[in-house]
Design an enzyme around this catalytic site. Structure first.
Site, PDB file in Angstrom:
ATOM      1  N   GLY A 114     -15.195  -1.030 -12.206  1.00  0.00           N
ATOM      2  CA  GLY A 114     -14.229   0.022 -12.531  1.00  0.00           C
ATOM      3  C   GLY A 114     -14.060   0.234 -14.022  1.00  0.00           C
TER       4      GLY A 114
ATOM      5  N   HIS B 256       0.817  -1.220   0.000  1.00  0.00           N
ATOM      6  CA  HIS B 256       0.000   0.000   0.000  1.00  0.00           C
ATOM      7  C   HIS B 256       0.847   1.263   0.000  1.00  0.00           C
ATOM      8  CE1 HIS B 256      -3.247  -2.835   1.608  1.00  0.00           C
ATOM      9  NE2 HIS B 256      -3.567  -2.513   0.374  1.00  0.00           N
TER      10      HIS B 256
ATOM     11  N   ASP C 288      -5.633  -0.924  -8.357  1.00  0.00           N
ATOM     12  CA  ASP C 288      -5.261  -1.883  -7.316  1.00  0.00           C
ATOM     13  C   ASP C 288      -6.040  -3.173  -7.573  1.00  0.00           C
ATOM     14  OD1 ASP C 288      -4.624  -3.274  -5.050  1.00  0.00           O
ATOM     15  OD2 ASP C 288      -5.388  -1.793  -3.633  1.00  0.00           O
ATOM     16  N   SER C 289      -5.572  -3.921  -8.560  1.00  0.00           N
ATOM     17  CA  SER C 289      -6.345  -5.077  -9.043  1.00  0.00           C
ATOM     18  C   SER C 289      -5.704  -6.391  -8.622  1.00  0.00           C
ATOM     19  CB  SER C 289      -6.441  -5.038 -10.572  1.00  0.00           C
ATOM     20  OG  SER C 289      -5.199  -5.367 -11.153  1.00  0.00           O
TER      21      SER C 289
END
Length: 291
Positions: free
Chosen positions: A140, A64, A161-162
């Site tokens: 998305g 992250h 963020d897949s």
């Protein structure tokens, strides 16, 4: 009584990662995937989608930090940020630590992931109630397709963020999607995407970078280390309309921000774009890291 339960993520037909499970906290099946949250011994709570490890409390900060702070410290004034995916909440959590960000829109396809993480992994999900986060449970791909035709409300930074390019995430690796992303960005916008493993998935990296190069003037790859993804070394792609992720990065901004990080720092920002030789060779002609 001690549990004898282990969870194992299998990669293709030759590798497995096993973790000791203390207890199962949540197990469900959404319309998209199976969603599990378990308490592990040694890595804290863990989220798995379709049996693949997404997040553990012990090392989530590495992923992250690097997916978020790299683009947000390159862009000179990111105010409007879009996160696609990221149902655990960790990416959005890091985005809104930047005081200049006025709004973070997050579009996650699977509400079950969000609900499970809110209930069981507040370490990543507790920020999702922040008023600056606009959480949309939806597709998305569809969101950027519809948004790309609007002139207003462009995004300074888009973070994809897949999961891996299978199941619901597959369209997030296609050229049509990235053309829409390009159109949703401001004139100096940046997109960063989950970029797989150079050890095990360089073919996916090559195809993703070919897509980015077809749409953006410059594309880059950067890497970080973690505990729970196959191979340990993992990557993100960085594509930009204007900025070079190292040459246009001012380390003083990190110091001036007074933000405290567990993985990211100014020296590591630039170092992450220095790639092992096998990666340079494998991605020759597809990345602009050395320019």
């Amino acid at each position: 009584m001690h549990s004898n339960l282990w969870v194992e993520e299998k990669f293709e037909d030759f590798l497995g990662l096993k973790f000791k499970v203390e207890k199962v906290l949540f197990s469900g099946k959404s319309e998209f995937q199976t969603v599990d949250v378990v308490e592990t011994k040694g890595h804290g709570k863990m989220l798995l989608n379709d049996g693949l490890i997404m997040v553990t409390e012990r090392d989530e900060f590495a992923y992250h930090d690097m997916i978020t702070h790299v683009p947000l410290f390159v862009h000179p004034n990111p105010k409007n940020v879009l996160v696609i995916g990221g149902g655990d909440g960790g990416t959005a959590r890091e985005v809104i630590r930047h005081p200049g960000v006025e709004k973070c829109t997050m579009v996650e396809i699977d509400g079950m992931v969000v609900d499970a993480c809110k209930a069981h992994i507040p370490q990543t999900a507790s920020a999702l109630d922040d008023p600056r986060i606009n959480l949309i449970i939806g597709d998305g791909v569809k969101f950027v397709a519809e948004h790309s035709h609007q002139d207003r409300d462009k995004f300074d930074v888009i973070i994809v963020d897949s999961t891996d390019p299978i199941g619901p995430a597959q369209p997030l690796f296609g050229e049509a999607f990235y053309q829409d992303v390009f159109n949703c960005l401001t004139d100096d916008g940046i997109v960063v995407s989950q970029g797989e493993s150079s050890w095990y998935a360089m073919d996916i990296q090559q195809s993703l970078l070919k897509v980015l190069n077809a749409v953006f003037p410059s594309s880059y790859l950067y890497s970080f280390s973690n505990l729970t993804y196959p191979g340990g070394l993992w990557s993100f792609t960085f594509a930009s309309k204007k900025y070079h992720p190292v040459n246009d990065f001012n380390p003083a901004r990190v110091a001036d921000s007074s933000l405290d990080f567990d993985y990211y720092n100014a020296a590591l920002h630039s170092a992450a774009f220095a790639l092992p030789s096998f990666v340079q060779k494998g991605l020759a002609g597809l990345i602009d890291n050395d320019k």
